[in-house]
Design a protein around this motif. Structure first.
Motif, PDB file in Angstrom:
ATOM      1  N   PHE A  79     -26.057  -4.547 -48.946  1.00 64.28           N
ATOM      2  CA  PHE A  79     -24.805  -4.045 -49.466  1.00 64.28           C
ATOM      3  C   PHE A  79     -25.007  -2.876 -50.431  1.00 64.28           C
ATOM      4  CE2 PHE A  79     -22.961  -5.036 -53.627  1.00 64.28           C
ATOM      5  CZ  PHE A  79     -21.817  -4.298 -53.510  1.00 64.28           C
ATOM      6  N   LEU A  80     -26.096  -2.911 -51.188  1.00 68.59           N
ATOM      7  CA  LEU A  80     -26.347  -1.807 -52.131  1.00 68.59           C
ATOM      8  C   LEU A  80     -26.623  -0.498 -51.396  1.00 68.59           C
ATOM      9  CD1 LEU A  80     -28.532  -2.659 -55.218  1.00 68.59           C
ATOM     10  CD2 LEU A  80     -26.302  -1.575 -55.128  1.00 68.59           C
ATOM     11  N   VAL A  81     -27.241  -0.603 -50.229  1.00 70.11           N
ATOM     12  CA  VAL A  81     -27.525   0.586 -49.434  1.00 70.11           C
ATOM     13  C   VAL A  81     -26.211   1.272 -49.066  1.00 70.11           C
ATOM     14  CG1 VAL A  81     -28.375   1.341 -47.187  1.00 70.11           C
ATOM     15  CG2 VAL A  81     -29.714  -0.250 -48.558  1.00 70.11           C
ATOM     16  N   LEU A  82     -25.252   0.470 -48.660  1.00 65.33           N
ATOM     17  CA  LEU A  82     -23.932   1.005 -48.323  1.00 65.33           C
ATOM     18  C   LEU A  82     -23.261   1.595 -49.563  1.00 65.33           C
ATOM     19  CD1 LEU A  82     -21.586   0.899 -45.995  1.00 65.33           C
ATOM     20  CD2 LEU A  82     -20.654  -0.801 -47.535  1.00 65.33           C
ATOM     21  N   ALA A  83     -23.303   0.829 -50.652  1.00 61.96           N
ATOM     22  CA  ALA A  83     -22.587   1.259 -51.859  1.00 61.96           C
ATOM     23  C   ALA A  83     -23.205   2.523 -52.438  1.00 61.96           C
ATOM     24  CB  ALA A  83     -22.583   0.139 -52.894  1.00 61.96           C
ATOM     25  N   ILE A  84     -24.518   2.591 -52.491  1.00 59.98           N
ATOM     26  CA  ILE A  84     -25.161   3.788 -53.047  1.00 59.98           C
ATOM     27  C   ILE A  84     -24.922   4.976 -52.122  1.00 59.98           C
ATOM     28  CG2 ILE A  84     -27.350   4.848 -53.703  1.00 59.98           C
ATOM     29  CD1 ILE A  84     -28.307   2.200 -54.690  1.00 59.98           C
ATOM     30  N   GLY A  85     -24.974   4.720 -50.818  1.00 55.61           N
ATOM     31  CA  GLY A  85     -24.716   5.796 -49.855  1.00 55.61           C
ATOM     32  C   GLY A  85     -23.331   6.367 -50.033  1.00 55.61           C
ATOM     33  N   ILE A  86     -22.332   5.494 -49.962  1.00 57.55           N
ATOM     34  CA  ILE A  86     -20.948   5.942 -50.026  1.00 57.55           C
ATOM     35  C   ILE A  86     -20.633   6.574 -51.376  1.00 57.55           C
ATOM     36  CG2 ILE A  86     -18.570   5.146 -50.157  1.00 57.55           C
ATOM     37  CD1 ILE A  86     -19.038   3.299 -47.935  1.00 57.55           C
ATOM     38  N   TYR A  87     -21.014   5.869 -52.435  1.00 59.93           N
ATOM     39  CA  TYR A  87     -20.614   6.358 -53.760  1.00 59.93           C
ATOM     40  C   TYR A  87     -21.575   7.390 -54.322  1.00 59.93           C
ATOM     41  CZ  TYR A  87     -16.759   3.248 -53.645  1.00 59.93           C
ATOM     42  OH  TYR A  87     -15.591   2.653 -53.279  1.00 59.93           O
ATOM     43  N   GLY A  88     -22.869   7.146 -54.225  1.00 59.11           N
ATOM     44  CA  GLY A  88     -23.831   8.085 -54.788  1.00 59.11           C
ATOM     45  C   GLY A  88     -23.891   9.380 -53.988  1.00 59.11           C
ATOM     46  N   PHE A 126     -33.077  -3.848 -39.060  1.00 60.01           N
ATOM     47  CA  PHE A 126     -31.752  -4.455 -38.988  1.00 60.01           C
ATOM     48  C   PHE A 126     -31.805  -5.982 -39.039  1.00 60.01           C
ATOM     49  CE2 PHE A 126     -30.472  -0.291 -37.185  1.00 60.01           C
ATOM     50  CZ  PHE A 126     -29.442  -0.032 -38.084  1.00 60.01           C
ATOM     51  N   TYR A 127     -33.021  -6.549 -38.910  1.00 57.12           N
ATOM     52  CA  TYR A 127     -33.113  -8.012 -38.966  1.00 57.12           C
ATOM     53  C   TYR A 127     -32.659  -8.571 -40.303  1.00 57.12           C
ATOM     54  CZ  TYR A 127     -35.422  -8.767 -34.492  1.00 57.12           C
ATOM     55  OH  TYR A 127     -35.681  -8.865 -33.156  1.00 57.12           O
ATOM     56  N   HIS A 128     -32.859  -7.812 -41.382  1.00 58.60           N
ATOM     57  CA  HIS A 128     -32.413  -8.341 -42.676  1.00 58.60           C
ATOM     58  C   HIS A 128     -30.961  -7.970 -42.982  1.00 58.60           C
ATOM     59  CE1 HIS A 128     -34.507  -4.567 -44.381  1.00 58.60           C
ATOM     60  NE2 HIS A 128     -33.233  -4.345 -44.413  1.00 58.60           N
ATOM     61  N   GLY A 129     -30.287  -7.456 -41.988  1.00 57.38           N
ATOM     62  CA  GLY A 129     -28.890  -7.114 -42.202  1.00 57.38           C
ATOM     63  C   GLY A 129     -28.773  -5.809 -42.961  1.00 57.38           C
ATOM     64  N   ILE A 130     -27.527  -5.366 -43.170  1.00 56.35           N
ATOM     65  CA  ILE A 130     -27.328  -4.141 -43.929  1.00 56.35           C
ATOM     66  C   ILE A 130     -27.134  -4.524 -45.378  1.00 56.35           C
ATOM     67  CG2 ILE A 130     -25.811  -2.171 -44.301  1.00 56.35           C
ATOM     68  CD1 ILE A 130     -25.368  -2.111 -41.287  1.00 56.35           C
ATOM     69  N   PRO A 184      -9.523   4.739 -47.702  1.00 55.08           N
ATOM     70  CA  PRO A 184     -10.024   4.070 -48.905  1.00 55.08           C
ATOM     71  C   PRO A 184     -11.390   3.450 -48.616  1.00 55.08           C
ATOM     72  CG  PRO A 184      -8.314   2.755 -47.879  1.00 55.08           C
ATOM     73  CD  PRO A 184      -8.420   4.012 -47.078  1.00 55.08           C
ATOM     74  N   LEU A 185     -12.357   3.647 -49.517  1.00 55.21           N
ATOM     75  CA  LEU A 185     -13.709   3.155 -49.265  1.00 55.21           C
ATOM     76  C   LEU A 185     -13.938   1.776 -49.870  1.00 55.21           C
ATOM     77  CD1 LEU A 185     -15.552   6.491 -50.001  1.00 55.21           C
ATOM     78  CD2 LEU A 185     -15.103   5.464 -47.782  1.00 55.21           C
ATOM     79  N   ALA A 186     -13.211   1.477 -50.955  1.00 52.05           N
ATOM     80  CA  ALA A 186     -13.441   0.198 -51.632  1.00 52.05           C
ATOM     81  C   ALA A 186     -13.297  -0.999 -50.693  1.00 52.05           C
ATOM     82  CB  ALA A 186     -12.506   0.072 -52.832  1.00 52.05           C
ATOM     83  N   PRO A 187     -12.297  -1.017 -49.804  1.00 52.85           N
ATOM     84  CA  PRO A 187     -12.178  -2.195 -48.926  1.00 52.85           C
ATOM     85  C   PRO A 187     -13.400  -2.409 -48.030  1.00 52.85           C
ATOM     86  CG  PRO A 187     -10.137  -0.947 -48.926  1.00 52.85           C
ATOM     87  CD  PRO A 187     -11.142  -0.113 -49.642  1.00 52.85           C
ATOM     88  N   ALA A 188     -14.049  -1.320 -47.601  1.00 49.18           N
ATOM     89  CA  ALA A 188     -15.245  -1.474 -46.769  1.00 49.18           C
ATOM     90  C   ALA A 188     -16.354  -2.135 -47.579  1.00 49.18           C
ATOM     91  CB  ALA A 188     -15.702  -0.114 -46.258  1.00 49.18           C
ATOM     92  N   VAL A 189     -16.468  -1.715 -48.834  1.00 54.31           N
ATOM     93  CA  VAL A 189     -17.489  -2.292 -49.704  1.00 54.31           C
ATOM     94  C   VAL A 189     -17.195  -3.777 -49.935  1.00 54.31           C
ATOM     95  CG1 VAL A 189     -18.488  -2.196 -52.009  1.00 54.31           C
ATOM     96  CG2 VAL A 189     -17.957  -0.088 -50.818  1.00 54.31           C
ATOM     97  N   LEU A 190     -15.916  -4.063 -50.188  1.00 49.35           N
ATOM     98  CA  LEU A 190     -15.511  -5.457 -50.389  1.00 49.35           C
ATOM     99  C   LEU A 190     -15.875  -6.288 -49.160  1.00 49.35           C
ATOM    100  CD1 LEU A 190     -13.513  -7.304 -52.284  1.00 49.35           C
ATOM    101  CD2 LEU A 190     -12.034  -7.048 -50.305  1.00 49.35           C
ATOM    102  N   ALA A 191     -15.607  -5.737 -47.980  1.00 48.78           N
ATOM    103  CA  ALA A 191     -15.837  -6.487 -46.749  1.00 48.78           C
ATOM    104  C   ALA A 191     -17.318  -6.774 -46.538  1.00 48.78           C
ATOM    105  CB  ALA A 191     -15.276  -5.721 -45.556  1.00 48.78           C
ATOM    106  N   GLY A 215     -16.316  -2.577 -42.482  1.00 49.29           N
ATOM    107  CA  GLY A 215     -17.201  -3.317 -43.394  1.00 49.29           C
ATOM    108  C   GLY A 215     -17.593  -4.661 -42.810  1.00 49.29           C
ATOM    109  N   LEU A 216     -16.622  -5.357 -42.214  1.00 47.96           N
ATOM    110  CA  LEU A 216     -16.915  -6.683 -41.644  1.00 47.96           C
ATOM    111  C   LEU A 216     -17.896  -6.572 -40.486  1.00 47.96           C
ATOM    112  CD1 LEU A 216     -13.476  -8.543 -41.648  1.00 47.96           C
ATOM    113  CD2 LEU A 216     -15.489  -9.024 -43.055  1.00 47.96           C
ATOM    114  N   ALA A 217     -17.696  -5.547 -39.668  1.00 47.86           N
ATOM    115  CA  ALA A 217     -18.602  -5.382 -38.530  1.00 47.86           C
ATOM    116  C   ALA A 217     -20.026  -5.157 -39.032  1.00 47.86           C
ATOM    117  CB  ALA A 217     -18.149  -4.216 -37.664  1.00 47.86           C
ATOM    118  N   MET A 218     -20.148  -4.358 -40.078  1.00 51.60           N
ATOM    119  CA  MET A 218     -21.492  -4.095 -40.587  1.00 51.60           C
ATOM    120  C   MET A 218     -22.090  -5.322 -41.257  1.00 51.60           C
ATOM    121  SD  MET A 218     -21.630  -0.206 -41.814  1.00 51.60           S
ATOM    122  CE  MET A 218     -20.225  -0.341 -42.874  1.00 51.60           C
ATOM    123  N   SER A 219     -21.224  -6.156 -41.828  1.00 51.46           N
ATOM    124  CA  SER A 219     -21.760  -7.350 -42.488  1.00 51.46           C
ATOM    125  C   SER A 219     -22.255  -8.368 -41.461  1.00 51.46           C
ATOM    126  CB  SER A 219     -20.700  -7.982 -43.392  1.00 51.46           C
ATOM    127  OG  SER A 219     -19.767  -8.698 -42.625  1.00 51.46           O
TER     128      SER A 219
END
Lengths: 501, 328
Positions: A207-216, A201-205, A436-443, A176-180
């Motif tokens: 966070f909702l994209v990650l969260a919707i991807g992982i969870y949705g 990628f200029y606007h960064g990743i 566990p996926l939550a820590p990646a989202v937190l990061a 998660g930190l690397a992606m942030s």
């Protein structure tokens, strides 16, 4: 008692027919906006901002604040029902809300979320009423070292206690930190990790994209696998009796609710933090203080209560720096701030003096918004339950479409939709391998806050880490955080020593 | 009752608009009209100065019915505006993409030649204002004049913290000027957004800043911060006590443009249309009032005059960045 007089005056303003109607209307729209993945309160407020020219400025901000509030309630709905976080503030609600829904306890989860939101909202408005100016002073002195200490604390609550596999948790955090770190580095002004030179990628990743991807998406794939063609995934039922039982059952969650409310409020006050880190931290703390941390992530009601109380409390908290310092505590308040400037209400330390009618009218309408959001939410629960009863063969494509809309909406860039699909597949695989996926989202949420804070602090101190311990607030928070980090290691050593003795 | 009825009517209108039922007003004056909603790209993040201004423009356009199709703001803040610039370049020839821009319009392409952006190809729509800069310190300090400031900053050497927004951007250019002009060694610490920078000064987490008036005004009025000098040719009405650097014997003036540009290769008709819309925005009471309350300056510039202005400013920035060692 002056406060009570001012508040009474505020209620007189809030209960004017137009304002009251706007509160109800705002809550209803907010609920919808919050529940729609990708819309969220930021976009809701931004879209409706120009519409507010038709009413007086005081009414306009009351409307937008009600919308903001309603969205905090609404975010929980799609998190619980579909496993897609409706808004970034509701990601933590997915962790336990979704498992509850799959166990046929969607009604319990929804009621817990609504009641917790109400409690969090009310406590925070009371705190706001009583202590706004002194808290604003504290928020003002909070600099980068304090923010970094707070972020360390947030990470500590996730790694520290609890039954998870610590190496896997750490792995998840580092990913998660690397992606942030993708996007522009504000300290050096240089772009970083622009994979394949793609401009997206200029606007960064996001966070909702990650969260919707992982969870949705990830969740949908997972359900497809485990349901093995069964028509319905959960036996959701609904009756008045269950609602009443649900509310009574919340007695055991009172402690968590209070913790979430206070924590959310204080994190919300800090400029740049906002409701998303607040709700994630509350989840972490709830797990840490729970007697049964192992049940978190598998459908623990406290895992819904904590983030929901916190995100509503934080949304009120975030108004404080906006109103008193002119600094938005969250992206949504940033837009509200823009609105106030357009209406000629200059936020800042003098707002409470020069426009006290407005401030107290707004505060009073927050009390009202809170109540109406609760009522509207509970009234709609049967409709939500009905959605869950749809056969999964129908529900899955709907979830898929909502995910794509949710990934596209914030940046309106197809790049993010592809990225989201990749995250969905990776999330599914990580889940199969029991990461566990939550820590990646937190990061990925906290990384962009923690990293600049760390580097700004070290720039100021010429590289000395003492800056995190010399300042009173930062020092206390840092010591608690380090304590939480070391505790599990100590426990292990003690246990090992006993066994060998 | 009538009063209430009118207010309820107002509510009904909000409701109607909110659901998207309001018919778009028709603009008969222009020959060309947008055929779909116009993308209004913002070169900065939500809640920042450029964002607030863009949303004000959008609101004014909507309130006065200045355009027949809505303008939909989209933030593309990535890479100090690199994302927006690349996006506009990709949209070459598109008549439905315009952008709100600031000084990163010059500095970002200069610092990142790989982006291959030539700003002279962008379509000039209008310069809406020029934002001003002042030097600020916390009022808890005994610093009242630029001489006090120089003395205090010299005493602290590299321990003096100047907070600013972003690396190689406006605030750092000004910091670099001050360091060179007064023989200082201030440390520049970048933060995200001018509002955060203003707060760091008011909370005593930084020693000085070079904020725009709109960012620091609230704290200034509350007596928390003090303006020492202005980077403008004449003193500002809002801060009459702050002398200009020219008065102080340093020939240095710096502004931030607040302009609207169109995608490269936009048709002449569309260019004329947007020029017309933003000229009207500029003339509205809302815009004029906003400029006055935030100490914004500058006439409405468009067409070749705006292009000439860009060319001159770009060269100024090239010179400043070269002196700083940020570019070769």
């Amino acid at each position: 008692m002056e406060v009570l007089n001012l508040l009474a005056g505020g209620f007189a303003i809030a209960f004017e027919p137009l304002n009251l109607a706007l509160v109800v209307f705002g809550c209803a729209i907010g609920l919808f906006v919050g529940a729609m993945p990708g819309l969220g309160s930021v976009n809701g407020v931004a879209i409706l901002l120009p519409m507010t020219f038709l009413v007086p400025p005081e009414s306009a901000i009351i409307f937008l604040a009600a919308l903001y509030y309603g969205a905090m309630y609404g975010g929980a709905i799609s998190s619980i029902m579909l496993g897609i976080p409706g808004a970034s503030t509701a990601v933590a609600t997915t962790f336990d809300g979704r498992p509850l829904a799959l166990q046929g306890k969607a009604d319990v989860a929804l009621i817990s979320a609504a009641v917790a939101s109400f409690v969090g909202g009310t406590i925070s408005v009371v705190l706001f009423t009583l202590f706004a100016p002194p808290l604003a002073e504290i928020a003002l002195t909070f600099g980068s070292p304090e923010i970094f200490a707070l972020m360390v604390l947030a990470f500590a609550t996730f790694i520290g206690l609890g039954g998870d596999d610590i190496p896997k948790t750490l792995f998840s955090i580092f990913i998660g930190l690397a992606m942030s770190a993708v996007g522009l580095d504000i300290i050096s002004g240089q772009p970083r990790l622009i994979f394949f030179g793609l401009p997206g990628f200029y606007h960064g990743i996001n966070f909702l994209v990650l969260a919707i991807g992982i969870y949705g998406i990830g969740e949908m794939l997972w359900t497809v696998e485990v349901s093995r063609g069964k028509m319905s995934i959960s036996q959701a039922t609904m009756s008045l009796r269950r609602i009443v039982d649900g509310v009574i059952g919340l007695k055991s969650s009172v402690k968590t609710m209070l913790m979430g409310s206070f924590l959310g409020y204080f994190v919300g006050i800090l400029p740049a933090a906002g409701a998303t880190p607040g709700s994630l931290m509350a989840y972490g703390v709830a797990k840490t203080i729970s007697k049964d941390p192992g049940s978190f992530g598998k459908g623990n009601v406290d895992g819904v209560v904590a983030p929901e109380a916190a995100n509503n409390a934080a949304s009120t908290g975030a108004m404080l720096p906006m109103l008193t310092l002119g600094i938005p505590g969250s992206p949504t308040t940033a837009i509200l701030l823009g609105g106030m400037v357009i209406w000629g209400l200059e936020p800042g330390p003098l707002l409470f003096v020069e426009h006290s009618d407005f401030v107290w009218g707004l505060i009073a309408s927050l009390y009202a918004a809170n109540l109406f959001a609760l009522l509207i939410n509970i009234a709609f629960i049967p409709a939500f339950i009905w959605v869950l009863r749809m056969p999964f063969t129908i529900l899955a494509p709907i979830i898929f479409v909502l995910c794509i809309v949710g990934g596209y909406a914030p940046t309106q860039d197809m790049h993010d939709v592809w990225l989201m699909l990749i995250f969905g597949i990776v999330g599914y695989l990580m889940r199969k391998l029991d990461y566990p996926l939550a820590p990646a989202v937190l990061a990925i949420v906290l990384g962009p806050l923690a990293e600049p804070a760390l580097r700004q602090s070290l720039l100021i101190s010429n590289g000395s880490f003492a800056i995190f311990f010399e300042r009173p607030f930062a020092g206390v928070i840092m010591v608690i955080a380090l304590g939480l980090l070391i505790l599990p290691v100590l426990q292990k050593i003690v246990r090992y020593a006993r066994r060998s003795a | 009752m009538r009063h209430i009825a009118r207010r309820l009517f107002g509510f009904g209108l909000v409701a109607g608009v909110g659901l998207g039922f309001m018919a778009a007003p028709h603009n008969a004056a222009a020959d060309w009209e947008p055929k779909k909603p116009v993308e209004f790209v913002i070169m900065a993040g939500k809640g920042g100065g450029a964002d607030k201004m863009a949303r004000l423009m959008q609101s004014v356009i909507q309130k006065h019915g200045l355009a027949s199709k809505p303008f939909t703001p989209i933030n593309k803040p990535g890479g100090s505006g690199a994302e927006s610039l690349v996006y506009l370049k990709q949209k070459t020839g598109d008549d439905h993409v315009i952008m709100v821009t600031l000084n990163s319009f010059y500095t970002t392409p200069l610092r990142n030649p790989d982006l291959d952006i030539d700003i002279s190809t962008f379509t000039p729509v209008g310069r809406m204002a020029e934002d001003t800069f002042l030097l600020w310190v916390n009022s808890d300090t005994a610093i009242k004049t630029i001489d006090d400031f120089v003395k205090a900053a010299k005493a602290k050497g590299n321990g003096w913290v100047m907070a600013g927004t972003g690396k190689g951007q406006e605030d750092q250019l000004l910091t670099d000027f001050l360091n060179k002009a007064y023989g200082l060694d201030m440390k520049y610490v970048p933060y995200k957004g001018g509002g955060r920078v203003a707060k760091e000064l008011a909370g005593n987490n930084a020693d000085s800043t070079v904020n725009n008036p709109s960012e620091q005004l609230g704290f200034y009025q509350a007596g928390k911060t003090r303006a020492l000098a202005a980077f403008t040719p004449a003193r500002l009405d809002l801060f009459p006590e702050a002398p200009t650097f020219q008065e102080l014997g340093k020939d240095f003036v710096y502004f931030m443009q607040r302009s609207v540009v169109g995608a490269p290769g936009m048709s002449k008709e569309a260019e004329a249309y947007y020029r017309d819309v933003f000229k009207k925005v500029y003339a509205t009471d809302e815009w004029q009032g906003y400029m006055k309350s935030k100490s914004l300056q500058g006439e409405f510039l468009t067409g070749d005059a705006l292009k000439t202005y860009w060319a001159r400013e770009k060269e100024n920035h090239r010179e400043m960045l070269t002196k700083m060692g940020e570019i070769k």
